[in-house]
Design a protein around this motif. Structure first.
Motif, PDB file in Angstrom:
ATOM      1  N   PHE A  42       0.825  -1.210   0.000  1.00  0.00           N
ATOM      2  CA  PHE A  42       0.000   0.000   0.000  1.00  0.00           C
ATOM      3  C   PHE A  42       0.859   1.260   0.000  1.00  0.00           C
ATOM      4  N   GLN A  45       2.646   1.716  -3.441  1.00  0.00           N
ATOM      5  CA  GLN A  45       1.711   2.197  -4.460  1.00  0.00           C
ATOM      6  C   GLN A  45       1.333   3.656  -4.212  1.00  0.00           C
ATOM      7  N   LEU A  46       1.142   4.010  -2.956  1.00  0.00           N
ATOM      8  CA  LEU A  46       0.777   5.386  -2.622  1.00  0.00           C
ATOM      9  C   LEU A  46       1.863   6.365  -3.048  1.00  0.00           C
ATOM     10  N   GLN A  49       2.479   5.743  -7.260  1.00  0.00           N
ATOM     11  CA  GLN A  49       1.379   5.968  -8.201  1.00  0.00           C
ATOM     12  C   GLN A  49       0.224   6.766  -7.610  1.00  0.00           C
ATOM     13  N   GLY A  50       0.342   7.127  -6.356  1.00  0.00           N
ATOM     14  CA  GLY A  50      -0.715   7.895  -5.717  1.00  0.00           C
ATOM     15  C   GLY A  50      -1.903   7.035  -5.326  1.00  0.00           C
ATOM     16  N   PHE A  51      -3.012   7.718  -5.082  1.00  0.00           N
ATOM     17  CA  PHE A  51      -4.223   7.035  -4.624  1.00  0.00           C
ATOM     18  C   PHE A  51      -4.738   6.036  -5.655  1.00  0.00           C
ATOM     19  N   LYS A  52      -4.531   6.341  -6.944  1.00  0.00           N
ATOM     20  CA  LYS A  52      -4.935   5.424  -8.009  1.00  0.00           C
ATOM     21  C   LYS A  52      -4.212   4.085  -7.863  1.00  0.00           C
ATOM     22  N   VAL A  54      -3.033   2.798  -5.107  1.00  0.00           N
ATOM     23  CA  VAL A  54      -3.581   2.112  -3.931  1.00  0.00           C
ATOM     24  C   VAL A  54      -4.868   1.386  -4.323  1.00  0.00           C
ATOM     25  N   GLY A  55      -5.716   2.067  -5.113  1.00  0.00           N
ATOM     26  CA  GLY A  55      -6.963   1.455  -5.558  1.00  0.00           C
ATOM     27  C   GLY A  55      -6.736   0.228  -6.422  1.00  0.00           C
TER      28      GLY A  55
END
Length: 138
Positions: A42, A45-46, A49-52, A54-55
């Motif tokens: 998590f 990825q955060l 690539q940012g919040f995207k 994480v999703g």
């Protein structure tokens, strides 16, 4: 190089003790290393690539958990959700929703199976039909 097709179900018999031992080892490894991998994944990825990101990572995990559920719950789902001639749950490469959708198409859902499908449709219209993976081999 020619790759030989491997079926999802094994043709050769497996020593039940090996299966049980490998299952126990996998549970211990998941308990010990899973939390670290989850947090690291998590955070990575955060920050990359940012919040995207994480999703996307969360969706990959959700699909994997769903596939595990399809194997874990196969006997119960095959008993409660489908008729005897239905498409069987339990393929380790398939989600529960994909197998549910295939049974909806075949008309082999029981009353309980149709109720589960209606709940999913309320949350996400046509969920099981949209989840069908046509590239899964039985």
């Amino acid at each position: 190089m020619i790759l030989k097709h491997q079926d999802c179900k094994r043709d050769k018999s497996v020593n039940p003790f090996i299966g049980i031992l490998l299952f126990l080892i996998s549970i211990v490894l998941m308990a010990l290393t899973g939390p670290l991998g989850l947090v690291y994944g998590f955070l990575r990825q955060l920050f990359t690539q940012g919040f995207k990101g994480v999703g996307e990572f969360a969706l990959e995990l959700a699909i994997s958990i769903d596939q595990l559920g399809n194997v874990l719950m196969q006997h119960l789902f095959n008993t409660l959700w489908i008729t005897k001639t239905g498409y069987k749950f339990g393929n380790r490469d398939e989600t529960i929703s994909s197998a549910l959708g295939k049974n909806k198409q075949l008309g082999t859902l029981t009353g309980f199976g149709r109720a589960i499908d209606k709940i999913l449709d309320f949350i996400d219209p046509n969920h099981s039909l949209n989840s069908i993976d046509y590239h899964i081999e039985p």
